[in-house]
Design an enzyme around this catalytic site. Structure first.
Site, PDB file in Angstrom:
ATOM      1  N   HIS A  11       9.731   2.908 -81.087  1.00 20.87           N
ATOM      2  CA  HIS A  11       8.611   1.930 -81.417  1.00 20.87           C
ATOM      3  C   HIS A  11       8.280   0.907 -80.328  1.00 20.87           C
ATOM      4  O   HIS A  11       7.377   0.111 -80.495  1.00 20.87           O
ATOM      5  CB  HIS A  11       9.064   0.991 -82.544  1.00 20.87           C
ATOM      6  CG  HIS A  11       9.162   1.900 -83.915  1.00 20.87           C
ATOM      7  ND1 HIS A  11       8.040   2.397 -84.493  1.00 20.87           N
ATOM      8  CD2 HIS A  11      10.244   2.211 -84.423  1.00 20.87           C
ATOM      9  CE1 HIS A  11       8.543   2.966 -85.702  1.00 20.87           C
ATOM     10  NE2 HIS A  11       9.691   2.921 -85.639  1.00 20.87           N
ATOM     11  N   HIS A  14       6.736  -1.120 -74.509  1.00 22.63           N
ATOM     12  CA  HIS A  14       6.864  -1.000 -73.124  1.00 22.63           C
ATOM     13  C   HIS A  14       7.598   0.377 -72.502  1.00 22.63           C
ATOM     14  O   HIS A  14       7.018   0.576 -71.482  1.00 22.63           O
ATOM     15  CB  HIS A  14       7.857  -2.108 -72.639  1.00 22.63           C
ATOM     16  CG  HIS A  14       7.690  -3.470 -73.274  1.00 22.63           C
ATOM     17  ND1 HIS A  14       6.606  -4.203 -72.798  1.00 22.63           N
ATOM     18  CD2 HIS A  14       8.065  -4.202 -74.233  1.00 22.63           C
ATOM     19  CE1 HIS A  14       6.576  -5.572 -73.244  1.00 22.63           C
ATOM     20  NE2 HIS A  14       7.327  -5.609 -74.298  1.00 22.63           N
ATOM     21  N   ASP A  72      18.296   7.091 -74.321  1.00 26.63           N
ATOM     22  CA  ASP A  72      19.296   5.887 -74.657  1.00 26.63           C
ATOM     23  C   ASP A  72      19.872   5.319 -73.471  1.00 26.63           C
ATOM     24  O   ASP A  72      20.065   6.138 -72.198  1.00 26.63           O
ATOM     25  CB  ASP A  72      20.379   6.629 -75.398  1.00 26.63           C
ATOM     26  CG  ASP A  72      21.299   5.471 -76.183  1.00 26.63           C
ATOM     27  OD1 ASP A  72      20.592   4.467 -76.481  1.00 26.63           O
ATOM     28  OD2 ASP A  72      22.375   5.936 -76.714  1.00 26.63           O
ATOM     29  N   GLY A 153      16.882  -8.102 -72.700  1.00 29.63           N
ATOM     30  CA  GLY A 153      18.313  -7.401 -73.124  1.00 29.63           C
ATOM     31  C   GLY A 153      19.077  -8.252 -71.770  1.00 29.63           C
ATOM     32  O   GLY A 153      19.270  -9.646 -71.884  1.00 29.63           O
ATOM     33  N   TYR A 154      20.017  -7.350 -71.312  1.00 29.30           N
ATOM     34  CA  TYR A 154      20.947  -7.918 -70.393  1.00 29.30           C
ATOM     35  C   TYR A 154      20.311  -8.165 -68.969  1.00 29.30           C
ATOM     36  O   TYR A 154      21.127  -8.600 -67.941  1.00 29.30           O
ATOM     37  CB  TYR A 154      22.213  -6.809 -70.238  1.00 29.30           C
ATOM     38  CG  TYR A 154      22.829  -6.577 -71.478  1.00 29.30           C
ATOM     39  CD1 TYR A 154      23.867  -7.638 -71.853  1.00 29.30           C
ATOM     40  CD2 TYR A 154      22.554  -5.577 -72.235  1.00 29.30           C
ATOM     41  CE1 TYR A 154      24.582  -7.199 -73.009  1.00 29.30           C
ATOM     42  CE2 TYR A 154      23.218  -5.293 -73.384  1.00 29.30           C
ATOM     43  CZ  TYR A 154      24.083  -6.072 -73.753  1.00 29.30           C
ATOM     44  OH  TYR A 154      25.080  -5.556 -74.688  1.00 29.30           O
ATOM     45  N   LYS A 175      10.757  -3.732 -61.085  1.00 29.16           N
ATOM     46  CA  LYS A 175      11.924  -3.310 -61.971  1.00 29.16           C
ATOM     47  C   LYS A 175      11.779  -1.773 -62.239  1.00 29.16           C
ATOM     48  O   LYS A 175      12.817  -0.776 -62.142  1.00 29.16           O
ATOM     49  CB  LYS A 175      12.154  -3.998 -63.291  1.00 29.16           C
ATOM     50  CG  LYS A 175      13.164  -3.587 -64.199  1.00 29.16           C
ATOM     51  CD  LYS A 175      13.401  -4.216 -65.398  1.00 29.16           C
ATOM     52  CE  LYS A 175      14.323  -3.435 -66.339  1.00 29.16           C
ATOM     53  NZ  LYS A 175      14.539  -3.955 -67.710  1.00 29.16           N
ATOM     54  N   HIS A 180      17.184   2.149 -63.832  1.00 30.76           N
ATOM     55  CA  HIS A 180      17.669   3.128 -64.537  1.00 30.76           C
ATOM     56  C   HIS A 180      16.697   4.143 -65.520  1.00 30.76           C
ATOM     57  O   HIS A 180      16.482   5.105 -65.017  1.00 30.76           O
ATOM     58  CB  HIS A 180      18.938   2.656 -65.373  1.00 30.76           C
ATOM     59  CG  HIS A 180      18.425   1.403 -66.388  1.00 30.76           C
ATOM     60  ND1 HIS A 180      18.151   0.279 -65.720  1.00 30.76           N
ATOM     61  CD2 HIS A 180      18.237   1.342 -67.518  1.00 30.76           C
ATOM     62  CE1 HIS A 180      17.716  -0.664 -66.517  1.00 30.76           C
ATOM     63  NE2 HIS A 180      17.759   0.018 -67.800  1.00 30.76           N
TER      64      HIS A 180
HETATM   65  P1  IMP Z   1      17.744   1.530 -75.521  1.00 36.48           P
HETATM   66  O1  IMP Z   1      18.672   2.557 -75.710  1.00 36.48           O
HETATM   67  O2  IMP Z   1      16.708   1.473 -74.700  1.00 36.48           O
HETATM   68  O3  IMP Z   1      17.661   0.946 -76.967  1.00 36.48           O
HETATM   69  O4  IMP Z   1      18.909   0.141 -75.218  1.00 36.48           O
HETATM   70  C1  IMP Z   1      20.076  -0.065 -75.718  1.00 36.48           C
HETATM   71  C2  IMP Z   1      20.415  -1.613 -75.352  1.00 36.48           C
HETATM   72  O5  IMP Z   1      20.534  -1.742 -74.064  1.00 36.48           O
HETATM   73  C3  IMP Z   1      19.405  -2.463 -75.515  1.00 36.48           C
HETATM   74  O6  IMP Z   1      19.148  -3.093 -76.767  1.00 36.48           O
HETATM   75  C4  IMP Z   1      19.410  -3.558 -74.327  1.00 36.48           C
HETATM   76  O7  IMP Z   1      20.283  -4.307 -74.946  1.00 36.48           O
HETATM   77  C5  IMP Z   1      20.097  -2.733 -73.409  1.00 36.48           C
HETATM   78  N1  IMP Z   1      18.936  -2.390 -72.407  1.00 36.48           N
HETATM   79  C6  IMP Z   1      18.369  -1.128 -72.235  1.00 36.48           C
HETATM   80  N2  IMP Z   1      17.472  -1.215 -71.221  1.00 36.48           N
HETATM   81  C7  IMP Z   1      17.779  -2.409 -70.604  1.00 36.48           C
HETATM   82  C8  IMP Z   1      17.193  -3.147 -69.563  1.00 36.48           C
HETATM   83  O8  IMP Z   1      16.413  -2.427 -68.921  1.00 36.48           O
HETATM   84  N3  IMP Z   1      17.496  -4.342 -69.129  1.00 36.48           N
HETATM   85  C9  IMP Z   1      18.445  -4.865 -69.939  1.00 36.48           C
HETATM   86  N4  IMP Z   1      18.981  -4.613 -71.157  1.00 36.48           N
HETATM   87  C10 IMP Z   1      18.816  -3.207 -71.603  1.00 36.48           C
END
Ligand code: IMP
Length: 204
Positions: A11, A14, A72, A153-154, A175, A180
């Protein structure tokens, strides 16, 4: 002109904007789960990033009938044996905020000399016939305190030595170029380009 639809298993607006930018040279319409409310939430029950990315893409492909992309991401910290890794979203518990997770990380890292870490993203494309996987990663260091106001996030505690800034101090464009997720999407895009030149998209 044939416009092929791809459904992103998220959802997150970004991620859609980022995917659209990477796929701008293709005749592709990028949709998200907001366009398919009947699909609902997909539980991330895998034990690896790859399992979760595939699980999301396979589920959305099966339920929507369209080619789907799942992803993920995990932050892997060497001094914590790769934690929080696949559990990055729920590091401080279920239904927590980004700052809860950041605070837990900073407290786990007190007195750790090795601050090295990597962000890793696995993306998976599934169209019912083929499955294509691409991975992107970036090395960095966990700071001792948050810095910067961008991102999520982080980001405020992930310092990239070659940029001399944390992710949260970079613009979205800076960024995306090195992140990643940006790298994983760029790789996936190259693989899709080869895939589509062999198997012409049929549209919907
Ligand atoms: P997702 O798989 O993209 O939902 O990421 C899982 C979790 O990793 C997120 O809830 C964030 O806490 C962290 N995360 C993912 N991508 C980033 C990023 O680009 N920067 C900082 N934290 C991230």
């Amino acid at each position: 002109m044939i416009l092929m639809k791809i459904i992103l298993a998220t959802h997150n607006i970004h991620k859609m904007v980022e995917m659209k930018a990477v796929l701008k040279d293709f005749q592709v319409d990028v949709l998200t789960l907001d366009d398919f409310p009947e699909i609902g939430e997909i539980p991330e029950t895998g034990e690896t990033l790859e399992e979760n990315a595939l699980l999301k893409a396979r589920t959305v492909n099966k339920l929507s009938g369209f080619p789907a992309v799942g992803d993920d991401t995990g932050l892997e910290v060497n001094a914590l044996d790769g934690d929080p890794g696949v559990y990055s979203a729920r590091y401080a518990g279920e239904n927590v905020t980004y700052s809860n997770n950041v605070n837990k990380l900073l407290s786990e890292m007190i007195n750790k000399n090795d601050r090295s870490a990597q962000f890793r993203t696995v993306t998976a494309f599934v169209d019912g016939e083929d499955e294509i996987i691409a991975e992107g990663k970036i090395d960095g260091l966990i700071t001792k305190e948050p810095k910067g106001n961008y991102g999520f996030g982080y980001d405020p505690v992930f310092y990239i030595p070659k940029m001399k800034r944390t992710f949260a101090e970079l613009s979205a464009e800076e960024k995306n170029r090195i992140s990643h997720r940006g790298l994983a999407l760029q790789k996936l895009c190259k693989l899709l380009s080869a895939h589509w030149s062999e198997n012409k998209p049929t549209g919907d």
